[in-house]
Every structure is written in structure tokens, then in C-alpha cells.
Design a protein around this motif. Sequence first.
Motif, short mmCIF file in Angstrom:
data_model
loop_
_atom_site.label_atom_id
_atom_site.label_comp_id
_atom_site.label_asym_id
_atom_site.label_seq_id
_atom_site.Cartn_x
_atom_site.Cartn_y
_atom_site.Cartn_z
N UNK A 55 14.82 41.06 -9.10
CA UNK A 55 15.01 42.30 -9.89
C UNK A 55 13.69 43.06 -10.03
N UNK A 56 12.58 42.38 -9.80
CA UNK A 56 11.26 43.03 -9.87
C UNK A 56 10.79 43.45 -8.47
N UNK A 57 11.71 43.35 -7.50
CA UNK A 57 11.36 43.82 -6.16
C UNK A 57 10.59 42.83 -5.33
N UNK A 58 10.50 41.60 -5.80
CA UNK A 58 9.78 40.59 -5.04
C UNK A 58 10.70 39.96 -3.99
N UNK A 59 10.09 39.52 -2.89
CA UNK A 59 10.89 38.88 -1.84
C UNK A 59 10.63 37.38 -1.88
N UNK A 60 11.71 36.60 -1.70
CA UNK A 60 11.62 35.15 -1.85
C UNK A 60 11.50 34.43 -0.51
N UNK A 61 10.64 33.42 -0.50
CA UNK A 61 10.58 32.46 0.61
C UNK A 61 10.67 31.06 0.00
N UNK A 62 11.27 30.13 0.71
CA UNK A 62 11.40 28.75 0.22
C UNK A 62 10.93 27.80 1.32
N UNK A 64 10.09 23.78 3.01
CA UNK A 64 10.92 22.61 3.27
C UNK A 64 10.88 21.57 2.17
N UNK A 65 10.02 21.79 1.16
CA UNK A 65 10.06 20.93 -0.03
C UNK A 65 10.76 21.63 -1.18
N UNK A 66 11.31 22.81 -0.91
CA UNK A 66 12.04 23.53 -1.96
C UNK A 66 11.16 24.37 -2.85
N UNK A 67 9.86 24.41 -2.56
CA UNK A 67 9.00 25.25 -3.39
C UNK A 67 9.33 26.72 -3.13
N UNK A 68 9.38 27.51 -4.21
CA UNK A 68 9.82 28.91 -4.14
C UNK A 68 8.62 29.83 -4.25
N UNK A 69 8.53 30.81 -3.35
CA UNK A 69 7.43 31.78 -3.34
C UNK A 69 8.04 33.17 -3.48
N UNK A 70 7.59 33.93 -4.48
CA UNK A 70 8.08 35.31 -4.66
C UNK A 70 6.89 36.26 -4.46
N UNK A 71 7.01 37.18 -3.49
CA UNK A 71 5.87 38.00 -3.07
C UNK A 71 6.00 39.42 -3.57
N UNK A 72 4.94 39.88 -4.24
CA UNK A 72 4.82 41.30 -4.65
C UNK A 72 3.79 41.92 -3.71
N UNK A 73 4.15 42.84 -2.91
CA UNK A 73 3.26 43.38 -1.90
C UNK A 73 2.03 44.06 -2.51
N UNK A 74 0.91 43.99 -1.78
CA UNK A 74 -0.27 44.75 -2.17
C UNK A 74 -0.41 45.94 -1.24
N UNK A 170 18.91 14.93 -2.07
CA UNK A 170 19.16 15.72 -3.28
C UNK A 170 18.71 17.17 -3.09
N UNK A 171 17.62 17.36 -2.36
CA UNK A 171 17.15 18.73 -2.11
C UNK A 171 18.19 19.49 -1.29
N UNK A 172 18.73 18.80 -0.29
CA UNK A 172 19.79 19.45 0.53
C UNK A 172 21.04 19.66 -0.32
N UNK A 173 21.38 18.68 -1.14
CA UNK A 173 22.62 18.78 -1.94
C UNK A 173 22.60 20.01 -2.85
N UNK A 174 21.46 20.30 -3.49
CA UNK A 174 21.44 21.45 -4.40
C UNK A 174 21.21 22.76 -3.64
N UNK A 177 16.73 23.46 0.14
CA UNK A 177 15.80 23.04 1.21
C UNK A 177 15.53 24.24 2.09
N UNK A 178 14.34 24.80 1.95
CA UNK A 178 14.01 26.01 2.71
C UNK A 178 13.61 25.66 4.14
N UNK A 179 13.34 26.74 4.92
CA UNK A 179 12.99 26.49 6.33
C UNK A 179 11.50 26.69 6.59
#
Length: 416
Positions: A55-62, A64-74, A170-174, A177-179
Amino acid sequence: MAARGDNLTIDPERLWDSLMEMAKIGPGVRGGNNRQTLTDADAEARRLLQRWCEAEGMTMGVDQMGTMFFRREGTDPGALPVCVGSHLDTQPTGGKYDGVLGVLGAVEMVRTLNRMGVKTRRPIEVINWTNEEGARFAPAMLASGVFAGVIDQAAAYATTDAEGKTFGEELARIGWQGDEPVGARRMHAFFELHIEQGPILEAEGVDIGVVTHGQGLRWIECTVTGKESHTGTTPMPLRRNAGRGLAQITELVHEIAMKRQPNAVGAIGHVEVHPNSRNIIPGKAVFTIDFRSHLLDVLLAMVAEFDERAPALCDALGVCFESRIVGQFDPPAFDEGCVAAVRGAAEKLGYSHRDIVSGAGHDACWVNKIYPTAMVMCPCKDGLSHNEDEEITPEWAAKGANVLMHAVLEAAEVVG
Ligand code: HGY
Ligand code: MN
Ligand code: MN
């Protein structure tokens, strides 16, 4: 003349509302949270975070350990990002703020920058690290450890919870699991806001902890093996009671830490007694020792003394002893430039502050091994944490988030 963004402050109510909204997911039994990693509650919290960030215009990447990254461009897409975040997973009897304040303080920072039209040269990335707590899947700071290259990803996937479920399953089940390959994302710097989880800041009436160092940690998993037998019929001299090994090692751990005050802590928090029946002498006890010190030589000396004394103690009890390290990191010293940015932000905002050593481990401890890193701390009531009664004030949260924002802005370079 104040530089653009110098007088910026976050919206305290909006931050507090987000903390209370997140706290509804995976509620505990006494007002805190039980939102353990890779549970359905964790998945729900991730989806809420994704909604807020997108909703803040950030783009998400995930990754392979499920860590989530939300990027606000500079304004300079080729510049390395300034990263900021913490964790949403909690202890089984956790509080509402451990980790969560660091993730939602970062989200609130982006909300403020967006509404005030503040641009930065460097991109900013908000991060939710998977499995910081290590309560369900040991060790703690698992995903950030894989990211920093100090924990093997396959070993992380194979680690099991008390029910024998693996992290990977469990990571796959929920469905998280990102790429992205873990560690592929590079950083200019990383900042983490966290509650102190100790009593110092509140006791001294100080608003901000400028974290210069952290404690190192060794988690030693021990297995004491005796012989199951009837508690009523087995003659006392013939018993091989694994529970006595647990009891005497619990005291040994306490003694080893107490003789090294104030530079050491030690306890056993995880215990499994088998078969755990009221009328069977324990045949096996599996438990984990948590030794910590901000001085590496003290930490190593504690482990060495334990390794020397525990086997003999068990021999005398007629039980077998095995141990293995299941978690470890050496005392981190955070990046002086990033620490100065935190200290400078507190001074610019007119907040009381003091340098402090983090007693707890954090994802920042691992990221610090590969990128310039620093932490901001706010007080917490009675220094209580890893307890559902964990509490902070909206003012402490807001001041911590403001310092985080200004430290990040210095590193990300405000433009226009
Ligand atoms: O164990 C720690 O210090 C952190 O809370 N995971
Ligand atoms: Mn934490
Ligand atoms: Mn914690």
C-alpha cells in the motif's frame, strides 16, 4: 538552515495502531503473543505486512529462507540500498514488541517519507527476517545466519521442531518459500530498531540505546541418558536417574556464570524429560544451555569449564553424557559509522541516549558480519521480555522510530 527532512518525525499514533493490529495475530494466553515461526499465525502476519508495504508502493521480494524484502526506490536505482528491519516471529510466551517494533517502525518510517514527499538517493528496503527467535527451530537468527553465510541452508531446511516437522516442509506449507537465492541481495548498510529487553534504559531514564556491541552466545544441547525404571520398586542405590544429571548440570551452569559476574550469563531454558511419566524414573533428559558474554574469552572459558566438569558429574551419577553446539555467534562490534549515525540522530532529535551492549541476539548480529550495521534500542518496562507481560510506551516506540528514520536517512542521502 535545517536540511530537508531534518525535522521529520513519524506519526506515533499510526505506529502504535499498527503494533496493536499486528498483536491481534497469534495471541498468547495473557495478552502477549504466541506467533511462532512458520505457523499459520506467522503466515497471517506476513500477509498483513505485505498489504501494508505494498500500500506504500513498495515492491516485495522473498528469498529461499522466507525472508521478506520490501523496496522503496531511490533516485539512483544503481545504488546499494539501506536496509532496515527485524522479525515478526515470537516466542511461545512472547511479547507484542520484540522484533515487531523493528519491522513496523521501518514501515512507519516509509509511511512518513511517502506522505512528506521525501526522496532518497539510495533505495530503502524493509526486511522481515524468518525465524529470529529460534524457539521452534534452533538456532536463533536462522535466516539472517544463512544470509550472512554462517549457517548452511540445507542444514537450516533440515532442522526439526519438537513434533519432528522440518523447517523446509513448514516454510513450503505456509507458502512463503521464495525463489531468491539467500544472500543475493546486497546492502549499503543495515539498521535495526529493537526494545532493550533489559532494565538499563528505563532505570536510567534514558530514551535511546546506541548499541555499540552485543553479547556472544553458545547454545549447548545436552543429552543425559540413564535407565527408565519403576519409581516405586527400583531400589535407590540401583537407580540411574537422568533427572539428577539435569538438576546438577542446571546448578553447574548457574555456578559457572555467577563466578564471572558481571560479564556472564547462563541458564537452561529448553528441557525435555523422557518418558515424562509420573511413575517412571527419567531414562533421558535433553536440554539446551544458553551461555552468553560480551567478552569472547569469558564465553570460551565458560564453555571450556562446562565441557571439563559435566562428564565427570554424570559419571558419578551413573548416567551417560553427550553434548553438541546447536547455536553460536561471537560478540559483535557494530560498525562505527552506522553507530555514529544512530548517536547523531538521537542528538539531532534532542533525545537522551547512552551507549549500550545488547544482551540479546538479533538479526543485526549476523548482518554485521557482512555489511555495516547498527542498532537502535528503546526502553521496555521493568526490562521484561520473552514474557507476555512485555510492555513499552507509545512515546518510547515513537522516539526509537524517529532515531531509526534519521539514521537511515543519513545513510540513504535525502535528495530534493
Ligand atoms: O535469544 C535471543 O537473544 C533472541 O531473543 N533471539
Ligand atoms: Mn528480537
Ligand atoms: Mn526475542
